[in-house]
Design a protein around this motif. Structure first.
Motif, PDB file in Angstrom:
ATOM      1  N   SER A  91      20.859 -98.640   3.522  1.00 38.89           N
ATOM      2  CA  SER A  91      20.079 -98.809   4.747  1.00 38.89           C
ATOM      3  C   SER A  91      18.634 -98.385   4.539  1.00 38.89           C
ATOM      4  CB  SER A  91      20.707 -97.993   5.888  1.00 38.89           C
ATOM      5  OG  SER A  91      22.004 -98.468   6.190  1.00 38.89           O
ATOM      6  N   VAL A  92      18.449 -97.282   3.818  1.00 39.82           N
ATOM      7  CA  VAL A  92      17.099 -96.805   3.521  1.00 39.82           C
ATOM      8  C   VAL A  92      16.358 -97.843   2.677  1.00 39.82           C
ATOM      9  CG1 VAL A  92      15.780 -95.041   2.260  1.00 39.82           C
ATOM     10  CG2 VAL A  92      17.673 -94.370   3.742  1.00 39.82           C
ATOM     11  N   GLY A 132      24.123 -90.628   3.691  1.00 42.29           N
ATOM     12  CA  GLY A 132      22.766 -90.431   4.172  1.00 42.29           C
ATOM     13  C   GLY A 132      22.261 -89.007   4.106  1.00 42.29           C
ATOM     14  N   ILE A 184       6.200 -93.082  -1.425  1.00 41.31           N
ATOM     15  CA  ILE A 184       7.537 -92.489  -1.498  1.00 41.31           C
ATOM     16  C   ILE A 184       7.406 -91.218  -2.330  1.00 41.31           C
ATOM     17  CG2 ILE A 184       9.933 -92.755  -2.187  1.00 41.31           C
ATOM     18  CD1 ILE A 184       9.578 -95.776  -2.100  1.00 41.31           C
ATOM     19  N   ASN A 231      20.531 -95.163  -0.953  1.00 39.51           N
ATOM     20  CA  ASN A 231      21.194 -95.487   0.307  1.00 39.51           C
ATOM     21  C   ASN A 231      20.771 -96.890   0.740  1.00 39.51           C
ATOM     22  OD1 ASN A 231      20.921 -95.553   3.490  1.00 39.51           O
ATOM     23  ND2 ASN A 231      22.553 -94.112   2.999  1.00 39.51           N
ATOM     24  N   GLU A 265      18.624 -89.607  -0.028  1.00 38.09           N
ATOM     25  CA  GLU A 265      18.233 -91.021  -0.115  1.00 38.09           C
ATOM     26  C   GLU A 265      18.663 -91.673  -1.420  1.00 38.09           C
ATOM     27  OE1 GLU A 265      16.214 -89.390   3.212  1.00 38.09           O
ATOM     28  OE2 GLU A 265      16.223 -88.627   1.146  1.00 38.09           O
ATOM     29  N   ARG A 290       7.065 -91.687   2.841  1.00 38.46           N
ATOM     30  CA  ARG A 290       8.498 -91.440   2.960  1.00 38.46           C
ATOM     31  C   ARG A 290       8.875 -90.304   2.009  1.00 38.46           C
ATOM     32  NH1 ARG A 290       7.028 -96.506   3.664  1.00 38.46           N
ATOM     33  NH2 ARG A 290       8.142 -97.849   5.142  1.00 38.46           N
ATOM     34  N   LYS A 333      10.290-101.960  -2.296  1.00 35.69           N
ATOM     35  CA  LYS A 333      11.564-102.339  -2.933  1.00 35.69           C
ATOM     36  C   LYS A 333      11.324-102.663  -4.402  1.00 35.69           C
ATOM     37  CE  LYS A 333      13.889-104.254   1.157  1.00 35.69           C
ATOM     38  NZ  LYS A 333      14.384-105.486   1.812  1.00 35.69           N
ATOM     39  N   TRP A 340      11.767 -88.578   0.121  1.00 40.10           N
ATOM     40  CA  TRP A 340      13.142 -88.826  -0.302  1.00 40.10           C
ATOM     41  C   TRP A 340      13.693 -87.645  -1.098  1.00 40.10           C
ATOM     42  CZ3 TRP A 340      13.809 -94.501  -2.486  1.00 40.10           C
ATOM     43  CH2 TRP A 340      13.638 -95.414  -1.433  1.00 40.10           C
ATOM     44  N   GLU A 361      15.229-100.983   4.619  1.00 39.31           N
ATOM     45  CA  GLU A 361      14.119-100.777   5.539  1.00 39.31           C
ATOM     46  C   GLU A 361      12.763-100.720   4.841  1.00 39.31           C
ATOM     47  OE1 GLU A 361      15.283 -97.187   7.475  1.00 39.31           O
ATOM     48  OE2 GLU A 361      16.828 -98.177   8.701  1.00 39.31           O
ATOM     49  N   LEU A 362      12.755-100.664   3.509  1.00 40.38           N
ATOM     50  CA  LEU A 362      11.489-100.607   2.778  1.00 40.38           C
ATOM     51  C   LEU A 362      10.745-101.939   2.877  1.00 40.38           C
ATOM     52  CD1 LEU A 362      12.510 -98.873  -0.584  1.00 40.38           C
ATOM     53  CD2 LEU A 362      11.225 -97.827   1.303  1.00 40.38           C
TER      54      LEU A 362
END
Length: 361
Positions: free
Chosen positions: A249-250, A86, A63, A247, A89, A29, A259, A31, A253-254
Motif C-alpha cells: 500500500s505504501v 504496516g 524518502i 509494504n 515500510e 516520507r 517508485k 520510512w 501511493e508513491l
C-alpha cells in the motif's frame, strides 16, 4: 573484525523562501527499514545499510530511510510480518526465511543445485520470475525486489570430519530454506536460527555443524573459533538472493518517479553487493586458512550424489504442491534453470574449466 562490534546492539537544505519550506517538508516520507541482521554485519548487514542510504540519496531526501537492525524494532524473523502489517515500510532479508508462508517463496532466494547469482537475476528480470514473485508476495501485501546476492554459499562448519553420507544421519545442522528440506531427506536434523545463535549452538554442542553464508560473514561471526572443518561446495545454496520487501500500500501511493527510485535502488545494488561478497570472501578465506588453522575440505562424492537425489525429490514435491501458484513458480524456475544451465556448459563452465586446466584455479 571483533564480532562484538556488531553483536551489541536527511536533512533538507535551507529553502529559498519561507513559503517553500513547508511544501518541501510535506513531501518527505520517513520510512522504517527493519532487517534480519545485526547492525553492520559484514555482508547482509552492510548491504542493508547501503540500500537504506541509496533510497534516501536517489530520492533526493524525499524518502528518508532509517534502518533498524534485528531486535531493535522487531526480531529478525518478524520483519516480513512487520512490513505486511504496516509496522514498518520495508525490510531487508532473504526469501529463504519465509518458507512457513509458502514453500514457493523459497525458490526466489536459493535452490539446492539451482541458479547462480547471475542466473537468479536473469530468471526474475528476463525469464518471467518477477511477475510470479510479485503475485506470491502480493498475497501478503508486500512488493518484493531483489537487491543483492551472496554468491555461492559454503557447505558449512563441521565439528568433525565427514567421510561418507552415513556421517550425516542424525546430525544437528543449521540451515534454511529448501536446503533444510534436502538435509532432512538425508536424515539430518535441520534447524533454522540466526547467525549469532549458530555460534552459540556450535560452541555449546547444541549443533554438530551449520552453514550461514561464506568466509567473509562467517569469520566475522567467529565460527572458526568453535569448528575447524569448513566444507565445500555449498550445493544447498549455489547462490542466495537478498531481497527488499516494501509494504504494497505504501509503495502504491508513491508517485511514479519515487517508485522508480525504489526499484532502481534495489536493482542497482545487486551486482555491487554480489561482487563485494566475492572479493571479501576470497580475502577472508585466506586468513582463515593461514592464521586461524581452518581446514578446507571437500564433501565426499557420495555426499554430493545423495544431496543431488534429495534435492530432486524436493523440487518434484513443489511441482505437485496443492497451491497452483507454487506449481507455476516451480515450472518457471525449472524451465529457466534447464535452458540457461545447458548454455553454461559451453559458456561460463567452459571458461572456468579451461582456466583451471592452465592456471590451476
Amino acid at each position: 573484525m571483533d564480532r562484538r562490534k556488531f553483536l551489541s546492539a536527511g536533512t533538507v537544505g535551507a529553502a529559498a523562501t519561507a513559503l517553500a519550506s513547508p511544501a518541501i517538508a510535506q513531501d518527505v516520507r520517513q520510512w522504517k527499514m527493519v532487517t534480519a541482521w545485526p547492525k553492520n554485519l559484514p555482508g547482509p548487514g552492510v548491504a542493508a545499510q547501503m540500500l537504506a542510504d541509496r533510497i534516501t540519496t536517489l530520492s533526493g531526501g524525499r524518502i528518508e530511510v532509517k534502518l533498524f537492525a534485528s531486535g531493535e524494532l522487531v526480531p529478525g524473523p518478524g520483519v516480513f510480518d512487520a512490513v505486511s502489517e504496516g509496522t514498518a515500510e520495508l525490510y531487508h532479508a532473504v526469501p529463504a526465511y519465509w518458507g512457513s508462508k509458502s514453500k514457493g517463496i523459497l525458490l526466489f532466494g536459493s535452490q539446492p543445485f539451482g541458479l547462480r547469482a547471475d542466473e537468479q537475476f536473469g530468471w526474475l528480470y528476463h525469464g518471467g520470475g518477477q511477475e510470479l514473485y510479485n503475485e506470491m508476495y502480493g498475497r501478503f501485501g508486500i512488493q518484493p525486489f531483489l537487491c543483492g546476492n551472496s554468491g555461492p554459499q559454503w557447505g558449512g562448519w563441521f565439528r568433525d570430519e565427514i567421510n561418507s553420507v552415513e556421517d550425516l544421519k542424525g546430525m544437528k545442522f543449521r540451515t534454511t530454506g529448501l536446503a533444510s528440506e534436502m538435509c532432512r531427506k538425508l536424515g539430518m536434523a535441520a534447524e533454522a536460527m540466526s547467525g549469532p545463535a549458530m555460534f552459540q549452538a556450535l560452541q555449546t554442542g547444541a549443533l554438530d555443524a551449520g552453514e550461514f553464508i561464506g568466509p567473509w560473514t562467517d569469520s566475522a561471526l567467529g565460527y572458526q573459533q568453535v569448528a575447524k572443518n569448513y566444507y565445500w561446495p555449498g550445493v544447498g545454496e549455489p547462490s542466495s538472493a537478498e531481497e527488499c520487501g516494501v509494504n504494497a500500500s505504501v509503495f502504491a501511493e508513491l508517485p511514479e518517479d519515487l517508485k522508480q527510485v525504489v526499484r532502481f535502488a534495489c536493482e542497482s545494488l545487486y551486482n555491487p553487493v554480489w561482487t563485494e561478497y566475492t572479493t571479501k570472501h576470497a580475502l577472508a578465506l585466506k586468513k582463515l586458512v593461514d592464521e586461524d588453522g581452518v581446514q578446507v575440505r571437500v564433501f565426499p562424492q557420495d555426499v554430493i550424489d545423495a544431496m543431488g537425489a534429495a534435492s530432486a525429490e524436493v523440487i518434484e514435491e513443489l511441482r505437485s504442491d496443492e497451491d497452483e501458484l507454487v506449481q507455476r513458480i516451480t515450472e518457471s524456475f525449472i524451465a529457466y534453470r534447464d535452458s540457461v544451465g545447458g548454455y553454461m556448459t559451453f559458456a561460463d563452465n567452459g571458461q572456468m574449466n579451461a582456466r583451471a586446466s592452465v592456471m590451476g584455479y
